[in-house]
Design an enzyme around this catalytic site. Structure first.
Site, PDB file in Angstrom:
ATOM      1  N   ASN A 139       0.801  -1.241   0.000  1.00  0.00           N
ATOM      2  CA  ASN A 139       0.000   0.000   0.000  1.00  0.00           C
ATOM      3  C   ASN A 139       0.825   1.278   0.000  1.00  0.00           C
ATOM      4  O   ASN A 139       0.451   2.253  -0.649  1.00  0.00           O
ATOM      5  CB  ASN A 139      -1.030  -0.009   1.138  1.00  0.00           C
ATOM      6  CG  ASN A 139      -0.421  -0.081   2.499  1.00  0.00           C
ATOM      7  OD1 ASN A 139       0.633  -0.680   2.686  1.00  0.00           O
ATOM      8  ND2 ASN A 139      -1.057   0.536   3.473  1.00  0.00           N
ATOM      9  N   GLU A 197       3.841  -4.042  12.258  1.00  0.00           N
ATOM     10  CA  GLU A 197       2.865  -2.974  11.971  1.00  0.00           C
ATOM     11  C   GLU A 197       1.757  -3.650  11.177  1.00  0.00           C
ATOM     12  O   GLU A 197       1.965  -4.040  10.029  1.00  0.00           O
ATOM     13  CB  GLU A 197       3.496  -1.852  11.141  1.00  0.00           C
ATOM     14  CG  GLU A 197       4.617  -1.100  11.836  1.00  0.00           C
ATOM     15  CD  GLU A 197       4.135  -0.141  12.913  1.00  0.00           C
ATOM     16  OE1 GLU A 197       2.920  -0.072  13.180  1.00  0.00           O
ATOM     17  OE2 GLU A 197       4.991   0.532  13.510  1.00  0.00           O
ATOM     18  N   CYS A 208      -3.453   1.637   6.445  1.00  0.00           N
ATOM     19  CA  CYS A 208      -3.682   0.987   7.736  1.00  0.00           C
ATOM     20  C   CYS A 208      -4.295   1.954   8.741  1.00  0.00           C
ATOM     21  O   CYS A 208      -4.943   1.540   9.681  1.00  0.00           O
ATOM     22  CB  CYS A 208      -2.372   0.436   8.269  1.00  0.00           C
ATOM     23  SG  CYS A 208      -1.063   1.645   8.247  1.00  0.00           S
ATOM     24  N   GLU A 245       7.680   2.477  15.305  1.00  0.00           N
ATOM     25  CA  GLU A 245       8.613   2.950  14.294  1.00  0.00           C
ATOM     26  C   GLU A 245       8.674   4.477  14.376  1.00  0.00           C
ATOM     27  O   GLU A 245       7.882   5.116  15.065  1.00  0.00           O
ATOM     28  CB  GLU A 245       8.147   2.512  12.898  1.00  0.00           C
ATOM     29  CG  GLU A 245       8.163   0.998  12.748  1.00  0.00           C
ATOM     30  CD  GLU A 245       7.991   0.535  11.321  1.00  0.00           C
ATOM     31  OE1 GLU A 245       6.860   0.618  10.810  1.00  0.00           O
ATOM     32  OE2 GLU A 245       8.986   0.099  10.714  1.00  0.00           O
TER      33      GLU A 245
END
Ligand code: NAP
Ligand code: MG
Length: 451
Positions: A130, A228, A262, A431
């Site tokens: 994505n 993630e 996301c 992150e």
């Protein structure tokens, strides 16, 4: 084995990408292992300088990288340019890290005690389709800064920009073997990162389902992981908010990148007393959302990444739940009009599962407690937005939503200087932000006696 790329906006066949084999993956890991020792042995300022050159090389290639993402992933050109610039910014930000990996000197009896942040060694990064280049950079920039060698496996559908970043790294002087890109299958290359003992950490971004497999596999070697994963984030609109602004901005919070995000706020919770007003505003803003040719500057939303994915998104849309839809081109390409659902039950599939497309469900709530109950009734916890003018409520709701990244009266996107990651099954670890390089190190404690 190989994969034939297809332009998502035109359905035209493009380049064929050769898959990396298991043997080639093992060779790359061996290569990375020896290159890492030399990389970690460079003076911190030298590593910093090379990362700055890498950032400059990306800056010089923004138009090319953006054009590749438009062709490969169907991202609108303005968004793709933002992504390429973001990679540059991430590299520049973490170029400051090699000289700032500062340990501690801890008071002890009989000598001195100091800590070091030692690199892990070889880090494997597995990315989804994505946001191919930005997500790769969130892993590779801080990992390289901390003295690790990195191998990236891009998603099979979208390898082009990551492969180009691999070339730019070499051109910018990143030593051979320190940063490698291996296009191929998750089940072959990605899985080898999990099973190979010389890969000391796996950074995985993708579905919660595959994330669980990675975590299980990593347990065998107590391998470090950052995960993630998916999201089902809530955009909560209280009656005291600027309801018109909330309605005007909601499309961008869920339809950006065609909802393949996301962080998409794919559940909108609206206080019942302003539900009708919000829906009227949303209908206008959805109608005005410009969906079309991703090569045009004014386009806000392009096609879905593949026809397979479009079919998966379509499976969530039942006609009797559709409140209204925006527009999309017809003809070749994986087009899907932005769609607003008004489900009658909170248990509806569209309220529970990540759709990963331009589909949003809107439901009313009674009061603050009810809003929090709905917002938290999901296994996910990645992002979310809160709309209210009541400062006390901002504090209560922001603390009450079980999610890693929230924004108030806005739909903040990811910033490289702030931490990013999920609660619950949206992930493990963080992150970005100032601490990211530390997540690619082991803390070592050394005592040196006086005598
Ligand atoms: P995916 O199917 O889980 O794939 C992600 C990556 O993992 C791909 O490179 C894939 O390779 C690889 N892979 C698949 N099976 C593997 C295995 N057994 N071992 C090792 N690697 C394996 O996810 P996706 O469909 O590409 O991406 C969509 C998902 O990513 C969504 O759920 C979304 O929420 C999540 N996401 C999360 C974040 C976040 O920061 N939290 C950001 C973006 C996306 P192949 O290409 O060969 O399948
Ligand atoms: Mg997948």
């Amino acid at each position: 084995m190989s994969y034939q790329l297809v332009n998502p906006a035109t359905a035209e066949a493009m380049e064929t990408i050769e898959h990396t084999s298991l043997e080639q993956t093992d060779d790359a890991i061996a290569n990375a292992k020896s290159a890492q020792r030399r990389w970690a042995g460079l003076a911190p300022a030298e590593r910093a300088e090379i990362l700055r050159s890498f950032a400059d090389a990306v800056a010089g290639d923004v138009e090319n990288l953006a054009a590749l993402e438009v062709r490969n992933s169907g991202h609108p050109i303005s968004q793709a340019r933002w992504e390429a610039n973001h990679v540059r910014n991430v590299l520049e930000y973490y170029a400051g890290a090699p000289e700032r990996l500062i340990g501690k000197q801890i008071p002890v009896a009989g000598g001195i005690d100091i800590t070091f942040h030692e690199p892990l060694g070889v880090v494997g990064i597995i990315t989804p389709w994505n946001f191919p280049m930005t997500i790769a950079s969130w892993g590779f920039a801080p990992a390289l800064a901390a003295g690790n060698a990195v191998i990236v496996k891009p998603a099979e559908w979208t390898p082009l920009t990551t492969m180009r970043l691999g070339e730019l790294a070499r051109e910018a002087g990143v030593p051979e073997g320190v940063f490698q890109v291996l296009p191929g299958k998750g089940s072959v290359v990605g899985n080898r990162f999990v099973t190979h003992e010389d890969v000391r950490k796996v950074v995985f971004t993708g579905s919660t389902e595959v994330g669980k497999t990675i975590m299980r596999g990593a347990a065998d070697q107590i391998k470090r992981v950052t995960l993630e994963l998916g999201g089902k984030s809530a955009n909560i609109v209280f009656a005291d908010a600027d309801v018109d602004k909330a309605a005007a901005t909601a499309p961008s919070s869920v339809f950006e990148n065609a909802g393949q995000d996301c962080c998409a706020r794919s559940r909108i919770l609206v206080e019942a007393s302003v539900y009708d007003r919000f829906m009227q505003g949303l209908e206008k803003s959805v109608a005005a959302f410009s969906v079309g040719d991703p090569t045009k500057d004014e386009t806000e939303m392009g096609p879905l990444v593949t026809s397979v994915h479009r079919d998966s998104v379509a499976s969530f849309v039942e006609d009797d739940k559709v409140a209204f839809r925006g527009s999309a081109p017809t003809g070749p390409g994986n087009w899907f009009a932005p769609t607003v659902l008004a489900p009658s039950s909170l248990d509806d599939r569209c309220m529970r599962e990540e759709i990963f497309g331009p589909v949003v469900a809107v439901v009313p709530f009674k009061d603050e407690a009810h809003a929090l109950e709905i917002a938290n009734s999901t296994e996910y916890g990645l992002s979310g937005s809160i709309w209210t003018r009541d400062v006390g409520r901002v504090i209560r709701v922001a603390r009450g939503v079980e999610s890693g990244n929230l924004s108030v009266n806005s739909h903040s996107s990811v910033r490289y200087s702030t931490p990013f990651g999920g609660f619950k099954q949206s992930g493990l670890g963080r992150e970005l932000g100032p601490d990211a390089p530390l997540h690619f190190t082991e803390e070592k404690n050394v005592f040196i006696p006086n005598d």
